[in-house]
Design a protein around this motif. Sequence first.
Motif, mmCIF file in Angstrom:
data_model
loop_
_atom_site.group_PDB
_atom_site.id
_atom_site.type_symbol
_atom_site.label_atom_id
_atom_site.label_comp_id
_atom_site.label_asym_id
_atom_site.label_seq_id
_atom_site.Cartn_x
_atom_site.Cartn_y
_atom_site.Cartn_z
ATOM 1 N N UNK A 1 -45.612 33.517 -10.043
ATOM 2 C CA UNK A 1 -44.208 33.138 -10.217
ATOM 3 C C UNK A 1 -43.874 32.079 -9.165
ATOM 4 N N UNK A 2 -42.742 31.380 -9.291
ATOM 5 C CA UNK A 2 -42.366 30.394 -8.273
ATOM 6 C C UNK A 2 -42.115 31.055 -6.923
ATOM 7 N N UNK A 3 -42.312 30.286 -5.874
ATOM 8 C CA UNK A 3 -41.926 30.780 -4.548
ATOM 9 C C UNK A 3 -40.419 30.979 -4.493
ATOM 10 N N UNK B 1 -30.716 32.422 -8.938
ATOM 11 C CA UNK B 1 -30.909 33.844 -8.673
ATOM 12 C C UNK B 1 -30.884 34.649 -9.965
ATOM 13 N N UNK B 2 -30.091 34.203 -10.931
ATOM 14 C CA UNK B 2 -30.019 34.911 -12.211
ATOM 15 C C UNK B 2 -31.363 34.892 -12.942
ATOM 16 N N UNK C 1 -36.301 37.704 -14.626
ATOM 17 C CA UNK C 1 -37.765 37.729 -14.565
ATOM 18 C C UNK C 1 -38.251 39.070 -13.998
ATOM 19 N N UNK C 2 -37.505 39.611 -13.061
ATOM 20 C CA UNK C 2 -37.903 40.859 -12.409
ATOM 21 C C UNK C 2 -37.839 42.054 -13.367
ATOM 22 N N UNK C 3 -37.224 41.850 -14.535
ATOM 23 C CA UNK C 3 -37.173 42.918 -15.530
ATOM 24 C C UNK C 3 -38.379 42.897 -16.472
ATOM 25 N N UNK D 1 -27.864 34.727 3.735
ATOM 26 C CA UNK D 1 -28.812 33.615 3.574
ATOM 27 C C UNK D 1 -29.094 33.493 2.082
ATOM 28 N N UNK D 2 -28.426 32.546 1.453
ATOM 29 C CA UNK D 2 -28.398 32.510 -0.022
ATOM 30 C C UNK D 2 -29.767 32.223 -0.622
ATOM 31 N N UNK D 3 -30.625 31.516 0.096
ATOM 32 C CA UNK D 3 -31.936 31.185 -0.462
ATOM 33 C C UNK D 3 -32.772 32.438 -0.700
ATOM 34 N N UNK D 4 -32.485 33.501 0.052
ATOM 35 C CA UNK D 4 -33.229 34.747 -0.143
ATOM 36 C C UNK D 4 -32.983 35.348 -1.522
#
Length: 336
Positions: free
Chosen positions: A176-178, A183-184, A189-191, A260-263
């Motif tokens: 998967x991408x780094x 975020x959506x 994808x996590x599902x 930290x929004x990038x997380x």
Amino acid sequence: MSSRRTKQQDTLRAAQMYYLQDQTMDAIARELSTSRSTVSRLLAAARETGLVQIQIKTPSDRAPELERVIRTRHQVDVHVVPVSDMLNEVEVLERVSMQAARTIGPLVDSNAVIGVAWGSTVSTVSRHLTSKTTHGSTIVQLNGAGNTQTSGITYASEIIRRFGTAYGAKVEQFPVPAFFDHAETKNMMWRERSVRRILDLQERMTIAIFGVGSMDAEIPSHVYSGGYLDATDLDSLEASGVAGDVATVFFRSDGTDGGIVLNDRSSGPSLENLRKVRRRICVVSGRRKIRGLRGALAAGLATDLILDETTARELVEQDSHSSDPIFGLLQGLDGL
């Protein structure tokens, strides 16, 4: 009994006789009914696999004192690698990585689930791993490696492949991408069952192995030099006071990561999930990673720390300026 098991037993027996009982190689050869050259190879194998670790102590060696202070202050098992001030950053990284590889080996047992985060430091560590036979063990990639320029599969898979080869373990990639663009997208994808399988495996980790990423390092961390972050991302990290990252999850010098929004777009494990892993081995080389290291320690991300002497000295010096009276005493130690 297999020939492999016999060799392992002979290696242990030869090491015990040579290093603990002061027996000569000729005497060992007679007892094991083998040749002197075979004994020499057994002793070499004992050193290479970490069964025997040789340390040279000198009156000026500060490593044990540094280890004691860091262990007390940060509640980690620590290995300080002595290095000369004459070495450059690449040479220091090689020395630290060799020590890390020898430290990791004895900690890996059968039926382990070992999470590995890709990066410049762990890549170097992977090149120094020595073989150890395990059964039922798995190496799992901790974070995705893809970005807009590359899939990252070649880079990340080579690192975890070396771990798998060294320990005879199954390898599980995380394609998967780094960082996701949104975020959506990550949440959706996590599902997916194929992704969920890897995430579930990560949740069963018994060991996690990682370095600390830093924008300031002399040897740039791969996440900052490999096209993963654009100018907007970097500005966002700076505005959030980010000190470093572990497995592409960012944190501040005080160990916090809130806001930290990038997380939210990162494919790496949350700091909370990482802290649940029983053994967390952090490898750091270079004093310019000190802010990231302090953040990782403040966040409680490491149970084991392997670092070079120069960085260890810097860490202790910064600790000694704290209000803790125990560490104020360190200011009087010559050479720290």
